[in-house]
Motif scaffolding. Structure first.
Motif, PDB file in Angstrom:
ATOM      1  N   UNK A 280       0.834  -1.215   0.000  1.00 25.26           N
ATOM      2  CA  UNK A 280       0.000   0.000   0.000  1.00 25.26           C
ATOM      3  C   UNK A 280       0.863   1.258   0.000  1.00 25.26           C
ATOM      4  N   UNK A 281       2.000   1.221   0.717  1.00 26.36           N
ATOM      5  CA  UNK A 281       2.910   2.368   0.727  1.00 26.36           C
ATOM      6  C   UNK A 281       3.512   2.582  -0.653  1.00 26.36           C
ATOM      7  N   UNK A 282       3.963   1.488  -1.273  1.00 25.58           N
ATOM      8  CA  UNK A 282       4.542   1.594  -2.610  1.00 25.58           C
ATOM      9  C   UNK A 282       3.554   2.168  -3.602  1.00 25.58           C
ATOM     10  N   UNK A 283       2.316   1.692  -3.567  1.00 23.29           N
ATOM     11  CA  UNK A 283       1.308   2.184  -4.503  1.00 23.29           C
ATOM     12  C   UNK A 283       0.975   3.655  -4.249  1.00 23.29           C
ATOM     13  N   UNK A 284       1.011   4.046  -2.983  1.00 22.63           N
ATOM     14  CA  UNK A 284       0.697   5.442  -2.663  1.00 22.63           C
ATOM     15  C   UNK A 284       1.816   6.390  -3.100  1.00 22.63           C
ATOM     16  N   UNK A 285       3.062   5.934  -2.996  1.00 19.11           N
ATOM     17  CA  UNK A 285       4.204   6.809  -3.282  1.00 19.11           C
ATOM     18  C   UNK A 285       4.634   6.799  -4.738  1.00 19.11           C
ATOM     19  N   UNK A 286       4.325   5.738  -5.465  1.00 24.06           N
ATOM     20  CA  UNK A 286       4.846   5.622  -6.826  1.00 24.06           C
ATOM     21  C   UNK A 286       4.272   6.722  -7.717  1.00 24.06           C
ATOM     22  N   UNK A 287       5.130   7.272  -8.567  1.00 19.25           N
ATOM     23  CA  UNK A 287       4.675   8.322  -9.479  1.00 19.25           C
ATOM     24  C   UNK A 287       3.803   7.728 -10.571  1.00 19.25           C
ATOM     25  N   UNK A 288       2.811   8.479 -11.024  1.00 20.62           N
ATOM     26  CA  UNK A 288       1.972   7.960 -12.116  1.00 20.62           C
ATOM     27  C   UNK A 288       2.770   7.867 -13.402  1.00 20.62           C
ATOM     28  N   UNK A 289       2.345   7.002 -14.294  1.00 20.56           N
ATOM     29  CA  UNK A 289       3.015   6.843 -15.570  1.00 20.56           C
ATOM     30  C   UNK A 289       2.613   7.928 -16.542  1.00 20.56           C
ATOM     31  N   UNK A 290       3.146   7.883 -17.750  1.00 20.38           N
ATOM     32  CA  UNK A 290       2.805   8.890 -18.761  1.00 20.38           C
ATOM     33  C   UNK A 290       1.327   8.810 -19.137  1.00 20.38           C
ATOM     34  N   UNK A 291       0.792   9.933 -19.562  1.00 21.56           N
ATOM     35  CA  UNK A 291      -0.621   9.965 -19.963  1.00 21.56           C
ATOM     36  C   UNK A 291      -0.803   9.274 -21.308  1.00 21.56           C
TER      37      UNK A 291
ATOM     38  N   UNK B 162       7.950   1.445 -20.297  1.00 22.75           N
ATOM     39  CA  UNK B 162       8.386   1.283 -21.684  1.00 22.75           C
ATOM     40  C   UNK B 162       7.933   2.480 -22.513  1.00 22.75           C
ATOM     41  N   UNK B 163       6.682   2.914 -22.326  1.00 23.72           N
ATOM     42  CA  UNK B 163       6.181   4.087 -23.053  1.00 23.72           C
ATOM     43  C   UNK B 163       6.970   5.332 -22.664  1.00 23.72           C
ATOM     44  N   UNK B 164       7.243   5.488 -21.368  1.00 24.65           N
ATOM     45  CA  UNK B 164       7.993   6.650 -20.898  1.00 24.65           C
ATOM     46  C   UNK B 164       9.393   6.673 -21.499  1.00 24.65           C
ATOM     47  N   UNK B 165      10.060   5.515 -21.543  1.00 19.60           N
ATOM     48  CA  UNK B 165      11.425   5.444 -22.070  1.00 19.60           C
ATOM     49  C   UNK B 165      11.451   5.747 -23.558  1.00 19.60           C
ATOM     50  N   UNK B 166      10.518   5.181 -24.316  1.00 19.60           N
ATOM     51  CA  UNK B 166      10.544   5.400 -25.763  1.00 19.60           C
ATOM     52  C   UNK B 166      10.219   6.847 -26.116  1.00 19.60           C
ATOM     53  N   UNK B 167       9.366   7.489 -25.329  1.00 16.33           N
ATOM     54  CA  UNK B 167       9.072   8.907 -25.555  1.00 16.33           C
ATOM     55  C   UNK B 167      10.273   9.770 -25.197  1.00 16.33           C
ATOM     56  N   UNK B 168      10.883   9.461 -24.063  1.00 16.77           N
ATOM     57  CA  UNK B 168      12.037  10.243 -23.604  1.00 16.77           C
ATOM     58  C   UNK B 168      13.194  10.169 -24.594  1.00 16.77           C
ATOM     59  N   UNK B 169      13.424   8.981 -25.153  1.00 16.46           N
ATOM     60  CA  UNK B 169      14.563   8.792 -26.045  1.00 16.46           C
ATOM     61  C   UNK B 169      14.243   9.103 -27.498  1.00 16.46           C
ATOM     62  N   UNK B 170      12.954   9.182 -27.839  1.00 17.11           N
ATOM     63  CA  UNK B 170      12.566   9.473 -29.215  1.00 17.11           C
ATOM     64  C   UNK B 170      12.924   8.372 -30.189  1.00 17.11           C
ATOM     65  N   UNK B 171      12.782   7.112 -29.766  1.00 12.35           N
ATOM     66  CA  UNK B 171      13.139   5.984 -30.619  1.00 12.35           C
ATOM     67  C   UNK B 171      11.900   5.449 -31.330  1.00 12.35           C
ATOM     68  N   UNK B 172      12.130   4.606 -32.326  1.00 17.31           N
ATOM     69  CA  UNK B 172      11.028   3.948 -33.023  1.00 17.31           C
ATOM     70  C   UNK B 172      10.335   2.994 -32.050  1.00 17.31           C
ATOM     71  N   UNK B 173       9.050   3.207 -31.804  1.00 23.67           N
ATOM     72  CA  UNK B 173       8.359   2.456 -30.755  1.00 23.67           C
ATOM     73  C   UNK B 173       8.245   0.973 -31.091  1.00 23.67           C
ATOM     74  N   UNK B 174       8.033   0.647 -32.344  1.00 23.65           N
ATOM     75  CA  UNK B 174       7.890  -0.758 -32.726  1.00 23.65           C
ATOM     76  C   UNK B 174       9.198  -1.511 -32.513  1.00 23.65           C
ATOM     77  N   UNK B 175      10.302  -0.884 -32.909  1.00 26.38           N
ATOM     78  CA  UNK B 175      11.615  -1.506 -32.723  1.00 26.38           C
ATOM     79  C   UNK B 175      11.961  -1.620 -31.239  1.00 26.38           C
TER      80      UNK B 175
END
Length: 366
Positions: free
Chosen positions: A13-24, A151-164
């Motif tokens: 419950x602590x982990x779920x409360x503290x964890x940051x939300x993912x990308x929209x 995975x979505x956050x990393x691919x957006x941050x790095x600007x890589x081809x999402x399929x690859x």
């Protein structure tokens, strides 16, 4: 298990409360990501099997595409399985005190939850080596976990081809599933090393106090080191500081094994990559830069927890695998899976020729 020492429900419950939300992401985007990751996991299995020559049964294996809270739940269960022997040993060394145990369990639960919240934003995927608590590993294979928001956050941050990128990630994680699926003795070997590590724990209060002072020095050294993720920390990590000499020997073996597993996954990921992931070189370069460019606070946390050592394992292990394959081929390298006696030690990880000479032999290379 005396579960009163760790309040696992509070940890979750602590982990779920503290964890940051993912990308929209929209609902449609979320469905697309989940479907793509599941499809890529299936594709990755065929590529890993063909490249490595390792055959892992797929019956009963499952892929779970999860969010950050889901990762926290899965890993709290795994932590409980791994820590159970240590908790039992510590429990037997102290007189029972219900009030102190209750308070300690809550404190430890909150600390564990905080750690899980931090790690839940970093992990792209993993093979669930330890099934949920109370489950016989022989009855239920571990799952392949893919953390969609990371995975979505990393691919957006790095600007890589999402399929690859998605296939690239799946290649690495599927290699771990194949390692343990094709080598039945490997999971028991890992658990045996963990049990040996626990048995070597010194519960003498004065010894523990001395190592806690070393841990404080490790914390100071991590901060003083200049936040260089590639530097060898003078103060070590908290994990290293609280070990007994016997535990350090065991940890050397575990470190060599983890270097082998992580390096093998990286080698396979990059070996398969050029034929099925057109932008693999660009992905690798950007991903390595992302690892190096972590924020100052994250670098300190990495150092304290020994996570930076894990990053070095990728590099050291990949060089070992590459060196062995270049000299003895994939068939020669695959002898590493024939038994625990063929696993490389810490010296051999840094000197693959020494492993080849010991395990493959000079005559067969002639």
């Amino acid at each position: 298990m005396n579960s009163s020492m760790v309040d696992w429900d509070l940890a979750v419950s602590t982990g779920k409360r503290l964890v940051r939300p993912g990308p929209e992401v929209s609902a449609a985007e979320a469905r697309e990501v989940v479907a793509a990751l599941r499809e890529n996991a299936v594709r990755a299995h065929e590529h890993v099997r063909d490249y490595t020559g390792l055959h892992a049964p797929t019956e009963g294996a499952s892929v779970a595409v999860i969010d950050r809270p889901g990762w926290i739940e899965a890993n709290a269960s795994g932590f409980r399985t791994v820590l159970e022997p240590l908790v039992d040993k510590l429990s037997s060394s102290r007189p029972p005190s219900p009030m102190a145990n209750a308070v300690g369990a809550r404190v430890t639960g909150m600390q564990t939850g905080s750690l899980l919240a931090f790690l839940a934003t970093k992990v792209l995927g993993q093979y669930e080596l330890f099934p949920p608590y109370g489950t016989d590993p022989g009855e239920r294979p571990g799952r392949l976990l893919l953390v969609a928001p990371n995975i979505v956050s990393a691919e957006r941050e790095m600007g890589v081809d999402v399929h690859d990128f998605r296939l690239w990630v799946c290649l690495h994680e599927e290699t771990h599933r194949v390692q343990f699926g094709a080598v039945p003795w490997l999971r028991d070997h890992v658990m045996g090393e963990i049990r040996a590590f626990v048995e070597a724990t010194d519960v003498d209060p004065s010894a523990v106090a001395a190592r806690l002072r070393s841990a404080a020095a490790a914390a100071y050294g991590a901060i003083k080191d200049g936040f260089d993720p590639d530097a060898s920390p003078q103060g070590g990590s908290l994990v290293e500081a609280v070990q007994t000499p016997a535990q350090r020997e065991i940890l050397d073996r575990i470190t060599a094994l983890m270097s082998l597993l992580e390096g093998h996954a990286d080698y396979v990921m990059d070996g398969v990559g050029p034929s099925v992931v057109p932008s693999v070189a660009d992905i690798r370069e950007r991903f390595q830069r992302r690892r190096r460019d972590a924020g100052r606070l994250e670098l300190v946390i990495r150092r304290l927890l020994g996570v930076d050592a894990k990053l070095r394992q990728y590099r050291d292990g990949e060089r070992f695998v590459r060196g062995v394959v270049e000299r003895s081929g994939m068939a020669g390298f695959n002898r590493v899976w024939h038994g625990a006696h063929n696993l490389p030690d810490k010296h051999e990880i840094a000197h693959p020729d020494a492993w080849v000479e010991r395990v493959v032999g000079r005559r067969e290379l002639a």
